[in-house]
Motif scaffolding. Structure first.
Motif, PDB file in Angstrom:
ATOM      1  N   GLU A  22       0.209  59.565   2.206  1.00 26.74           N
ATOM      2  CA  GLU A  22      -0.172  60.117   3.311  1.00 26.74           C
ATOM      3  C   GLU A  22      -0.181  61.721   3.175  1.00 26.74           C
ATOM      4  OE1 GLU A  22       2.849  58.456   6.778  1.00 26.74           O
ATOM      5  OE2 GLU A  22       3.941  58.451   4.698  1.00 26.74           O
ATOM      6  N   THR A  23      -0.598  62.538   4.081  1.00 26.36           N
ATOM      7  CA  THR A  23      -0.762  64.022   4.117  1.00 26.36           C
ATOM      8  C   THR A  23       0.379  64.416   5.025  1.00 26.36           C
ATOM      9  OG1 THR A  23      -2.371  63.585   5.819  1.00 26.36           O
ATOM     10  CG2 THR A  23      -3.127  64.165   3.774  1.00 26.36           C
ATOM     11  N   LEU A  24       0.653  65.863   4.719  1.00 30.04           N
ATOM     12  CA  LEU A  24       1.544  66.414   5.672  1.00 30.04           C
ATOM     13  C   LEU A  24       1.220  66.311   7.183  1.00 30.04           C
ATOM     14  CD1 LEU A  24       2.778  69.811   3.855  1.00 30.04           C
ATOM     15  CD2 LEU A  24       4.351  67.767   4.628  1.00 30.04           C
ATOM     16  N   VAL A  25       0.050  66.489   7.479  1.00 28.72           N
ATOM     17  CA  VAL A  25      -0.744  66.370   8.808  1.00 28.72           C
ATOM     18  C   VAL A  25      -1.453  65.346   9.029  1.00 28.72           C
ATOM     19  CG1 VAL A  25      -1.686  67.904  10.568  1.00 28.72           C
ATOM     20  CG2 VAL A  25      -0.175  69.064   8.861  1.00 28.72           C
ATOM     21  N   ASP A  26      -1.358  64.791   9.972  1.00 24.21           N
ATOM     22  CA  ASP A  26      -2.460  63.709  10.421  1.00 24.21           C
ATOM     23  C   ASP A  26      -3.332  64.011  11.438  1.00 24.21           C
ATOM     24  OD1 ASP A  26      -3.859  61.309  10.237  1.00 24.21           O
ATOM     25  OD2 ASP A  26      -1.801  59.963  10.465  1.00 24.21           O
ATOM     26  N   VAL A  27      -4.264  63.046  11.943  1.00 23.48           N
ATOM     27  CA  VAL A  27      -5.128  63.492  13.122  1.00 23.48           C
ATOM     28  C   VAL A  27      -5.124  62.098  13.939  1.00 23.48           C
ATOM     29  CG1 VAL A  27      -7.472  64.028  13.579  1.00 23.48           C
ATOM     30  CG2 VAL A  27      -6.678  64.600  11.432  1.00 23.48           C
TER      31      VAL A  27
ATOM     32  N   LEU B 206      -3.177  64.682  -0.556  1.00 23.16           N
ATOM     33  CA  LEU B 206      -2.379  63.536  -0.235  1.00 23.16           C
ATOM     34  C   LEU B 206      -1.058  63.810  -1.088  1.00 23.16           C
ATOM     35  CD1 LEU B 206      -4.826  60.575  -0.556  1.00 23.16           C
ATOM     36  CD2 LEU B 206      -3.644  61.080   1.274  1.00 23.16           C
ATOM     37  N   VAL B 207       0.052  63.269  -0.648  1.00 22.20           N
ATOM     38  CA  VAL B 207       1.451  63.505  -1.270  1.00 22.20           C
ATOM     39  C   VAL B 207       1.846  62.289  -2.006  1.00 22.20           C
ATOM     40  CG1 VAL B 207       3.820  64.103  -1.047  1.00 22.20           C
ATOM     41  CG2 VAL B 207       2.073  65.087   0.284  1.00 22.20           C
ATOM     42  N   LEU B 208       2.188  62.547  -3.755  1.00 19.22           N
ATOM     43  CA  LEU B 208       2.477  61.334  -4.291  1.00 19.22           C
ATOM     44  C   LEU B 208       3.797  61.730  -4.741  1.00 19.22           C
ATOM     45  CD1 LEU B 208      -0.655  60.840  -6.255  1.00 19.22           C
ATOM     46  CD2 LEU B 208      -0.249  59.606  -4.260  1.00 19.22           C
ATOM     47  N   ALA B 209       4.290  60.620  -5.108  1.00 18.17           N
ATOM     48  CA  ALA B 209       5.780  60.644  -5.535  1.00 18.17           C
ATOM     49  C   ALA B 209       6.022  61.417  -7.113  1.00 18.17           C
ATOM     50  CB  ALA B 209       6.351  59.447  -5.931  1.00 18.17           C
ATOM     51  N   PRO B 210       6.971  61.978  -7.425  1.00 12.39           N
ATOM     52  CA  PRO B 210       7.093  62.628  -8.754  1.00 12.39           C
ATOM     53  C   PRO B 210       6.666  61.669 -10.033  1.00 12.39           C
ATOM     54  CG  PRO B 210       9.012  63.375  -7.531  1.00 12.39           C
ATOM     55  CD  PRO B 210       8.204  62.061  -6.591  1.00 12.39           C
ATOM     56  N   ALA B 211       7.168  60.512  -9.843  1.00 14.20           N
ATOM     57  CA  ALA B 211       6.853  59.424 -10.720  1.00 14.20           C
ATOM     58  C   ALA B 211       5.405  59.157 -10.969  1.00 14.20           C
ATOM     59  CB  ALA B 211       7.547  58.087 -10.360  1.00 14.20           C
ATOM     60  N   SER B 212       4.628  59.604 -10.392  1.00 15.68           N
ATOM     61  CA  SER B 212       3.157  59.435 -10.236  1.00 15.68           C
ATOM     62  C   SER B 212       2.604  60.186 -11.431  1.00 15.68           C
ATOM     63  CB  SER B 212       2.470  59.895  -8.934  1.00 15.68           C
ATOM     64  OG  SER B 212       2.717  59.198  -7.731  1.00 15.68           O
TER      65      SER B 212
ATOM     66  N   ILE C  28       1.552  56.527  -6.767  1.00  9.30           N
ATOM     67  CA  ILE C  28       2.711  56.007  -5.659  1.00  9.30           C
ATOM     68  C   ILE C  28       2.860  56.920  -4.471  1.00  9.30           C
ATOM     69  CG2 ILE C  28       5.414  55.799  -5.744  1.00  9.30           C
ATOM     70  CD1 ILE C  28       4.963  55.562  -8.888  1.00  9.30           C
ATOM     71  N   GLY C  29       2.413  56.250  -3.491  1.00  6.01           N
ATOM     72  CA  GLY C  29       2.572  57.167  -2.189  1.00  6.01           C
ATOM     73  C   GLY C  29       3.450  56.856  -1.320  1.00  6.01           C
ATOM     74  N   SER C  30       3.309  57.101   0.112  1.00  8.32           N
ATOM     75  CA  SER C  30       4.462  56.771   0.981  1.00  8.32           C
ATOM     76  C   SER C  30       3.910  55.971   2.225  1.00  8.32           C
ATOM     77  CB  SER C  30       5.251  57.959   1.490  1.00  8.32           C
ATOM     78  OG  SER C  30       4.330  58.892   2.017  1.00  8.32           O
ATOM     79  N   GLY C  31       2.374  55.661   2.124  1.00 12.67           N
ATOM     80  CA  GLY C  31       1.857  54.836   3.404  1.00 12.67           C
ATOM     81  C   GLY C  31       2.115  53.368   3.576  1.00 12.67           C
TER      82      GLY C  31
END
Length: 531
Positions: free
Chosen positions: A79-84, A178-184, A195-198
């Motif tokens: 995911e990104t901070l902002v969507d559409v 896109l935002v990924l986890a630190p473990a990525s 490792i995302g959050s989608g």
């Protein structure tokens, strides 16, 4: 559950479905490239899940969002901070709200309360900050946002800017953000796991041809019905058409226009085309000694029969471009702007004015120079090579000898960077950043852009785009858009050819299928099996 010691088997269906060069490429890469399995405790699910098979042209070159984020975003892995939203307007993503300071030099993004990454870790402001700081250092749109600093403060991500920049939220919706986890990330900052959050998480990647994802049951939003997806990159349009027609793929994107009629007649498929905020154009090296004269660029434009190309090749006469921005970009399309036209005699006159004269063989000459150039393009978008061939013939009619080189899309930006590019035919999407100014700042920067202008600059365009990027008032911004389009129409640093028609087939076994007009998502999380 997959582990690093016992990786998942390669995609059994992929090589069986591919033909020709796609098959050879897959088998060669499968033998020479390492599989990238992901081992996550949340992956324990039924092995009997029905698999949705998706085919598109876009290769998974690596795990870095700066290179392959567009694929991961479309599969809803991160995911990104902002969507559409459905109307193309900015909407909450990982950030539930955002607010600029009074002077416009600071933006604060408040995160949703409880999102989780696929490895079970929390999506914290610090994790988002670290990821976006890395993204800022990679190629991508964030470099044009004037960001000086990114900080985590409680549950907020705070951006400090060098100058007011009203389009920052739109830039943060781009796939490179896109935002990924630190473990990525590995110690050197490279991406070792996605490792995302989608709503979907990566199970396995076979670079660059395919990947497998599964539903992430820890997702805090609506739970998708489709449990498992296999994605296959097939560069050849005929391969994608065959996979759709045979029923061996459920969703197939970007078809060859010559196959439209056949696909429409297949009762097991739903076929759809729709205009997108994307334009097919010729990127011109305006620093080239043959192409630096604006009269030559104007003559090339006049030599192109856009209605003929749109009707015969794209099967969509309405797609003939009269200006750079298509009507679907209502705020940027300028009503009343003098349309790009087809006029061979006028093209020849301009070339004579630029001191080019036809020789006995019909080719243009100036002194010892013969007007010979090369246009690069690629087949991932199947309509590009035939359009290039049509343009080749049309330019030959005015004395320009243009060779066509069909290769990889990456050869266009590399040719821009090393200066070897002369001409390129490509399709530019102005919707990947929800505010088109994100793409325009990249394309018409004074230094040029990989997919935009080359060795061309306009003080008026640069200043106008800079003004618009700092404005919040849509009425003031609207008054400036026309001046940008007018300069580009006159100077032709890129020569518009056609407005893009997106195509997709979906199996009738699926329901709730829809096309994202901005091409950000395949919207699989909304789909379900019909039976």
């Amino acid at each position: 559950m997959p582990t690093d010691k016992a990786p998942l088997k390669p995609f059994a269906w992929a090589p069986a479905l591919l033909t020709g060069s796609d098959r050879r490429r897959f088998l060669g890469l499968a033998a020479s490239t390492a599989l990238l399995p992901v081992s996550l405790p949340i992956l324990a699910q039924s092995g009997n899940a029905r698999i949705l098979k998706v085919v598109a042209p876009w290769e998974v070159m690596n795990l870095d969002p700066s290179k392959t984020g567009h694929v991961f975003q479309r599969l809803e892995v991160a995911e990104t901070l902002v969507d559409v939203n459905e109307q193309g307007l900015l909407a909450p993503g990982l950030a539930q709200s955002w607010q600029p300071s009074e002077n416009g030099l600071q933006w604060r993004f408040a995160l949703r309360p409880s999102p989780r990454f696929h490895d079970g870790s929390a999506v914290t402001a610090q994790a988002v900050t670290d990821c976006l700081q890395r993204a800022l250092e990679q190629p991508g749109v964030l470099r044009n946002a004037g960001i000086e600093k990114i900080q985590a403060q409680a549950n907020e991500v705070v951006f400090t800017l060098a100058r007011p920049f009203a389009a920052l939220p739109a830039f943060l919706a781009h796939s490179t953000a896109l935002v990924l986890a630190p473990a990525s990330f590995a110690k050197d900052g490279s991406v070792k796991a996605l490792i995302g959050s989608g709503p979907y998480q990566v199970v396995q990647v076979n670079v660059p041809q395919s990947m497998r994802v599964r539903r992430f049951d820890g997702y805090e939003g609506k739970k998708p019905t489709i449990e498992a997806i296999e994605y296959l990159a097939a560069g050849r349009g005929e391969t994608r058409g065959m996979l759709a027609s045979s029923g061996q793929a459920d969703l197939v994107f970007t078809h060859d226009p010559v196959s439209y009629a056949r696909l429409r007649q297949n009762r097991k498929l739903r076929f759809e085309t729709r205009p997108l905020p994307r334009t097919i154009y010729i990127k011109v090296n305006a620093g080239h000694r043959f192409l630096s004269d604006v009269r030559v660029r104007q003559a090339m434009s006049l030599a192109i029969d856009r209605p003929g190309i749109a009707g015969a090749i794209l099967r969509a006469p309405e797609a003939a471009a009269t200006q750079l921005f298509p009507p679907v970009m209502a705020e940027w399309h300028v009503a009343g702007l003098k349309a790009l036209a087809h006029n061979v005699e006028q093209a020849r006159q301009l070339l004579r004015e630029a001191s080019w004269q036809p020789g006995a063989d019909g080719l243009l000459r100036k002194g010892d120079d013969v007007f010979k150039v090369t246009l690069r393009t690629f087949s991932d978008r199947p309509e590009l090579p035939p359009i290039a061939t049509a343009i080749q013939a049309q330019l030959k009619a005015v004395g320009i000898d243009m060779a066509v080189a069909v290769g990889n899309a990456s050869e266009i930006p590399s040719g821009h960077q090393d200066g070897s590019l002369e001409l390129a035919l490509l399709a530019r999407n102005y919707g990947l950043v929800p505010d088109p100014i994100g793409s325009l700042l990249q394309d018409f920067d004074p230094r040029g852009g990989d997919w935009g202008a080359m060795a061309w600059q306009s003080t008026q365009v640069s200043q106008t785009l800079a003004q618009m990027s700092a404005m919040v008032d849509p009425r003031r911004r609207s008054a400036l858009r026309g001046s940008v389009a007018t300069v580009l129409q006159a100077e032709l640093p890129v020569i518009p050819v056609a407005w893009y028609q997106h195509s997709m087939t979906a199996s009738t076994r699926l329901r709730n299928v829809s096309v994202d007009p901005l091409e950000r998502s395949y919207r699989i999380s909304r789909m379900a099996w019909a039976a």
